[in-house]
Enzyme design. Sequence first.
Site, mmCIF file in Angstrom:
data_model
loop_
_atom_site.group_PDB
_atom_site.id
_atom_site.type_symbol
_atom_site.label_atom_id
_atom_site.label_comp_id
_atom_site.label_asym_id
_atom_site.label_seq_id
_atom_site.Cartn_x
_atom_site.Cartn_y
_atom_site.Cartn_z
ATOM 1 N N HIS A 67 -75.142 10.518 137.618
ATOM 2 C CA HIS A 67 -74.004 9.600 137.676
ATOM 3 C C HIS A 67 -73.636 9.099 136.284
ATOM 4 O O HIS A 67 -72.442 8.893 135.987
ATOM 5 C CB HIS A 67 -74.278 8.409 138.597
ATOM 6 C CG HIS A 67 -73.066 7.536 138.724
ATOM 7 N ND1 HIS A 67 -72.017 7.848 139.563
ATOM 8 C CD2 HIS A 67 -72.701 6.409 138.052
ATOM 9 C CE1 HIS A 67 -71.063 6.941 139.411
ATOM 10 N NE2 HIS A 67 -71.456 6.061 138.508
ATOM 11 N N HIS A 88 -64.328 7.173 137.671
ATOM 12 C CA HIS A 88 -64.676 8.214 138.641
ATOM 13 C C HIS A 88 -63.474 9.112 138.944
ATOM 14 O O HIS A 88 -63.616 10.327 139.082
ATOM 15 C CB HIS A 88 -65.195 7.599 139.933
ATOM 16 C CG HIS A 88 -66.422 6.757 139.745
ATOM 17 N ND1 HIS A 88 -66.917 5.927 140.720
ATOM 18 C CD2 HIS A 88 -67.258 6.617 138.683
ATOM 19 C CE1 HIS A 88 -68.004 5.311 140.271
ATOM 20 N NE2 HIS A 88 -68.221 5.714 139.031
ATOM 21 N N HIS A 105 -70.168 2.534 129.299
ATOM 22 C CA HIS A 105 -68.743 2.820 129.154
ATOM 23 C C HIS A 105 -68.259 2.494 127.746
ATOM 24 O O HIS A 105 -67.451 3.226 127.176
ATOM 25 C CB HIS A 105 -67.945 2.032 130.193
ATOM 26 C CG HIS A 105 -68.168 2.507 131.594
ATOM 27 N ND1 HIS A 105 -67.859 3.791 131.997
ATOM 28 C CD2 HIS A 105 -68.694 1.884 132.670
ATOM 29 C CE1 HIS A 105 -68.177 3.928 133.275
ATOM 30 N NE2 HIS A 105 -68.687 2.790 133.706
ATOM 31 N N ASP A 107 -69.882 9.258 134.626
ATOM 32 C CA ASP A 107 -69.150 8.223 133.899
ATOM 33 C C ASP A 107 -68.706 8.713 132.519
ATOM 34 O O ASP A 107 -67.577 8.448 132.083
ATOM 35 C CB ASP A 107 -70.030 6.985 133.728
ATOM 36 C CG ASP A 107 -70.148 6.161 135.000
ATOM 37 O OD1 ASP A 107 -69.320 6.335 135.914
ATOM 38 O OD2 ASP A 107 -71.091 5.346 135.076
#
Length: 284
Positions: free
Chosen positions: A240, A83, A266, A244
Amino acid sequence: MVCWPSDYDGAWTLAGSARRSGIGLHSGHEVAVLLHPWPDAGVWVSWSGDSEPPVRLQPSQVRDSQLCTTLELGDRRLSTVEHLLAALAGCGLTHVHLEVDGGEVPLLDGSAQGWVEAIAEVGITPAGTPAASRPVLEGPVTLHRGNSVITATPAEQFTLVGMIDFPQAAIGRQQWTVALTPERFVAEIAPARTFGFREQVEQLRAAGLIQGGALDNALVCDGDHWVNPPLRFPDEPVRHKLLDLIGDLALVGFPRAQVLVYRGSHGLHTDLAAALADRSAVQL
């Protein structure tokens, strides 16, 4: 009020230093980060009270970890960086020094908004040296992890297409596209918060994760409804996910490409960052 850059072609640093502290999502410990101006291109990290020089962040430092991006920096690890890195890169900053107190970046409210506010407090200014070159693609790059896929295709402007598909009715299928600029990042992506599922909370905590998770720093989905509404956007979850992605690509720079990601993670994001870094190295 900050006048954000119009695109990602410039070189920018902070006009002063800013500090944020809070709870780490997974450790549950109090941690802090000081953001400083820096003369050299890149994001550089050092630890408070440590005499070692700052280390420049790069994709090769990423290590496998659950539910966050973790970097191995010498004999230390720094977790949940995505973030903060998204805020730095999304706002157009290219020269930054992070002074860290702890092994994890504070979660704040679960979005990048607190970091954007920290940047806005001190303002930004042109950097004294050029930014690192942005990755350039000669053709498409496609990567898979199970049923998840990410594709980068050469384009004039950095554009993101995010798609998610969850069985929980409160989320379901969502798609969102943005031709990214710093202004659009600040207004339309930075406020989007991380989210999780009520049925997974106890299992994750038993595994030593989300020790700092709470209803004021993450959205919690319970099947067909949210435990802690209201949402900041009707499609906050997919936004969101793109937040990421932006944070994970910050390690290599935004490519001149359209990046489409379906059911991103991720691991998948940083796979793309590593592939872009490899191609940039070959071109040099």
